[in-house]
Motif scaffolding. Structure first.
Motif, mmCIF file in Angstrom:
data_model
loop_
_atom_site.group_PDB
_atom_site.id
_atom_site.type_symbol
_atom_site.label_atom_id
_atom_site.label_comp_id
_atom_site.label_asym_id
_atom_site.label_seq_id
_atom_site.Cartn_x
_atom_site.Cartn_y
_atom_site.Cartn_z
ATOM 1 N N LEU A 103 -27.409 10.146 -32.000
ATOM 2 C CA LEU A 103 -27.933 9.071 -32.851
ATOM 3 C C LEU A 103 -27.972 7.746 -32.079
ATOM 4 O O LEU A 103 -28.940 6.994 -32.184
ATOM 5 C CB LEU A 103 -27.088 8.932 -34.119
ATOM 6 N N CYS A 104 -26.928 7.480 -31.303
ATOM 7 C CA CYS A 104 -26.888 6.248 -30.491
ATOM 8 C C CYS A 104 -28.078 6.204 -29.541
ATOM 9 O O CYS A 104 -28.732 5.167 -29.410
ATOM 10 C CB CYS A 104 -25.596 6.183 -29.682
ATOM 11 N N ALA A 105 -28.342 7.322 -28.891
ATOM 12 C CA ALA A 105 -29.460 7.377 -27.942
ATOM 13 C C ALA A 105 -30.781 7.115 -28.668
ATOM 14 O O ALA A 105 -31.644 6.394 -28.154
ATOM 15 C CB ALA A 105 -29.485 8.732 -27.241
ATOM 16 N N GLU A 106 -30.927 7.677 -29.859
ATOM 17 C CA GLU A 106 -32.185 7.508 -30.597
ATOM 18 C C GLU A 106 -32.425 6.078 -31.053
ATOM 19 O O GLU A 106 -33.561 5.616 -31.080
ATOM 20 C CB GLU A 106 -32.230 8.448 -31.806
ATOM 21 N N VAL A 107 -31.365 5.375 -31.438
ATOM 22 C CA VAL A 107 -31.531 4.013 -31.947
ATOM 23 C C VAL A 107 -31.255 2.948 -30.888
ATOM 24 O O VAL A 107 -31.394 1.760 -31.156
ATOM 25 C CB VAL A 107 -30.661 3.738 -33.204
ATOM 26 N N GLY A 108 -30.884 3.385 -29.681
ATOM 27 C CA GLY A 108 -30.672 2.439 -28.594
ATOM 28 C C GLY A 108 -29.387 1.652 -28.698
ATOM 29 O O GLY A 108 -29.333 0.497 -28.284
ATOM 30 N N VAL A 109 -28.351 2.250 -29.250
ATOM 31 C CA VAL A 109 -27.043 1.596 -29.354
ATOM 32 C C VAL A 109 -26.110 2.216 -28.320
ATOM 33 O O VAL A 109 -26.034 3.441 -28.204
ATOM 34 C CB VAL A 109 -26.436 1.787 -30.770
ATOM 35 N N ARG A 110 -25.447 1.359 -27.567
ATOM 36 C CA ARG A 110 -24.457 1.855 -26.613
ATOM 37 C C ARG A 110 -23.090 1.718 -27.260
ATOM 38 O O ARG A 110 -22.704 0.626 -27.656
ATOM 39 C CB ARG A 110 -24.498 1.060 -25.315
ATOM 40 N N ASP A 111 -22.391 2.817 -27.344
ATOM 41 C CA ASP A 111 -21.057 2.770 -27.944
ATOM 42 C C ASP A 111 -20.055 2.181 -26.964
ATOM 43 O O ASP A 111 -19.982 2.589 -25.808
ATOM 44 C CB ASP A 111 -20.602 4.178 -28.365
ATOM 45 N N ASP A 112 -19.314 1.209 -27.434
ATOM 46 C CA ASP A 112 -18.186 0.660 -26.694
ATOM 47 C C ASP A 112 -17.037 0.533 -27.682
ATOM 48 O O ASP A 112 -17.151 0.989 -28.819
ATOM 49 C CB ASP A 112 -18.546 -0.678 -26.045
ATOM 50 N N GLU A 113 -15.954 -0.080 -27.269
ATOM 51 C CA GLU A 113 -14.795 -0.186 -28.163
ATOM 52 C C GLU A 113 -15.143 -0.896 -29.462
ATOM 53 O O GLU A 113 -14.689 -0.511 -30.532
ATOM 54 C CB GLU A 113 -13.639 -0.905 -27.461
ATOM 55 N N LYS A 114 -15.981 -1.933 -29.369
ATOM 56 C CA LYS A 114 -16.353 -2.693 -30.555
ATOM 57 C C LYS A 114 -17.260 -1.866 -31.475
ATOM 58 O O LYS A 114 -17.040 -1.799 -32.683
ATOM 59 C CB LYS A 114 -17.050 -3.994 -30.156
ATOM 60 N N SER A 115 -18.273 -1.229 -30.916
ATOM 61 C CA SER A 115 -19.222 -0.484 -31.749
ATOM 62 C C SER A 115 -18.597 0.779 -32.342
ATOM 63 O O SER A 115 -19.009 1.225 -33.407
ATOM 64 C CB SER A 115 -20.486 -0.124 -30.959
ATOM 65 N N LEU A 116 -17.621 1.348 -31.658
ATOM 66 C CA LEU A 116 -16.963 2.551 -32.179
ATOM 67 C C LEU A 116 -16.168 2.273 -33.451
ATOM 68 O O LEU A 116 -15.839 3.197 -34.182
ATOM 69 C CB LEU A 116 -16.041 3.163 -31.125
ATOM 70 N N SER A 117 -15.881 0.997 -33.701
ATOM 71 C CA SER A 117 -15.086 0.656 -34.885
ATOM 72 C C SER A 117 -15.938 0.535 -36.143
ATOM 73 O O SER A 117 -15.409 0.233 -37.203
ATOM 74 C CB SER A 117 -14.311 -0.645 -34.649
ATOM 75 N N LEU A 118 -17.255 0.762 -36.009
ATOM 76 C CA LEU A 118 -18.163 0.657 -37.151
ATOM 77 C C LEU A 118 -19.117 1.846 -37.191
ATOM 78 O O LEU A 118 -19.412 2.434 -36.152
ATOM 79 C CB LEU A 118 -19.008 -0.621 -37.046
ATOM 80 N N PRO A 119 -19.636 2.149 -38.375
ATOM 81 C CA PRO A 119 -20.705 3.154 -38.423
ATOM 82 C C PRO A 119 -21.950 2.596 -37.744
ATOM 83 O O PRO A 119 -22.138 1.373 -37.648
ATOM 84 C CB PRO A 119 -20.932 3.384 -39.916
ATOM 85 N N LEU A 120 -22.805 3.469 -37.241
ATOM 86 C CA LEU A 120 -23.990 3.033 -36.502
ATOM 87 C C LEU A 120 -24.889 2.117 -37.323
ATOM 88 O O LEU A 120 -25.430 1.144 -36.805
ATOM 89 C CB LEU A 120 -24.785 4.243 -36.023
ATOM 90 N N LEU A 121 -25.070 2.433 -38.583
ATOM 91 C CA LEU A 121 -25.920 1.609 -39.443
ATOM 92 C C LEU A 121 -25.397 0.175 -39.497
ATOM 93 O O LEU A 121 -26.176 -0.780 -39.442
ATOM 94 C CB LEU A 121 -26.011 2.220 -40.842
ATOM 95 N N SER A 122 -24.094 0.013 -39.570
ATOM 96 C CA SER A 122 -23.495 -1.323 -39.568
ATOM 97 C C SER A 122 -23.736 -2.025 -38.238
ATOM 98 O O SER A 122 -23.993 -3.228 -38.196
ATOM 99 C CB SER A 122 -21.993 -1.243 -39.849
ATOM 100 N N ASN A 123 -23.667 -1.286 -37.131
ATOM 101 C CA ASN A 123 -23.962 -1.864 -35.816
ATOM 102 C C ASN A 123 -25.401 -2.350 -35.737
ATOM 103 O O ASN A 123 -25.677 -3.420 -35.194
ATOM 104 C CB ASN A 123 -23.722 -0.830 -34.707
ATOM 105 N N ILE A 124 -26.313 -1.573 -36.268
ATOM 106 C CA ILE A 124 -27.728 -1.944 -36.249
ATOM 107 C C ILE A 124 -27.955 -3.207 -37.073
ATOM 108 O O ILE A 124 -28.641 -4.131 -36.637
ATOM 109 C CB ILE A 124 -28.596 -0.777 -36.753
ATOM 110 N N VAL A 125 -27.366 -3.248 -38.258
ATOM 111 C CA VAL A 125 -27.512 -4.425 -39.127
ATOM 112 C C VAL A 125 -26.888 -5.652 -38.454
ATOM 113 O O VAL A 125 -27.488 -6.732 -38.437
ATOM 114 C CB VAL A 125 -26.891 -4.169 -40.522
ATOM 115 N N ALA A 126 -25.710 -5.494 -37.873
ATOM 116 C CA ALA A 126 -25.041 -6.617 -37.202
ATOM 117 C C ALA A 126 -25.885 -7.130 -36.034
ATOM 118 O O ALA A 126 -26.025 -8.345 -35.845
ATOM 119 C CB ALA A 126 -23.660 -6.194 -36.716
#
Length: 143
Positions: A103-126
């Motif tokens: 899912l990260c690859a599809e939406v272009g989100v790189r998981d790091d310590e900060k992003s791992l603490s949230l669901p992907l949808l929340s990362n996208i909105v943020a």
């Protein structure tokens, strides 16, 4: 039945309901019931539709499938497991979930310590909100 027996049964049922609610089981039972009713209604509608000339619903696009996966991951992340089970049933989602890395690859989100603490949808909105704030800040500086 006499009045005393009716009262005893009502008291017993009330106490059982209170215990189920307190333990969280009542909500689980209600959610599972809603999911099953939805599934039955969908199956019934599909059966009724199969006898008519109306075309069946179009297959969901890749964007819809991805959005469904992101919403499902968000629901599960937040512990909305019964809502998630209803969604899986209603959206006729495949049993096999895509991994977070996919899912990260599809939406272009790189998981790091900060992003791992949230669901992907929340990362996208943020990220979207941050982008809007930067645009507003830039337009104020330029204007």
């Amino acid at each position: 039945m006499n009045i005393k027996q009716d009262t005893s049964e009502k008291d017993l049922l009330g106490a059982i309901k209170k215990l189920l609610k307190k333990s969280g089981h009542l909500e689980k039972i209600q959610a599972e019931t809603r999911a099953k009713v939805t599934e039955i209604l969908q199956e019934r509608q599909e059966y009724l539709d199969s006898g008519t000339q109306r075309p069946s619903a179009p297959a969901p696009t890749d964007a819809v499938l991805l959005t469904n996966e992101l919403v499902l991951e968000y629901l599960q992340w937040n512990g909305y497991l019964y809502t998630a089970s209803v969604m899986v049933s209603e959206a006729a989602m495949p049993a096999e979930r895509r991994k977070r890395t996919e899912l990260c690859a599809e939406v272009g989100v790189r998981d790091d310590e900060k992003s791992l603490s949230l669901p992907l949808l929340s990362n996208i909105v943020a990220a979207y909100i941050e982008r809007i704030k930067r645009k507003i800040s830039k337009s104020k500086r330029d204007g």
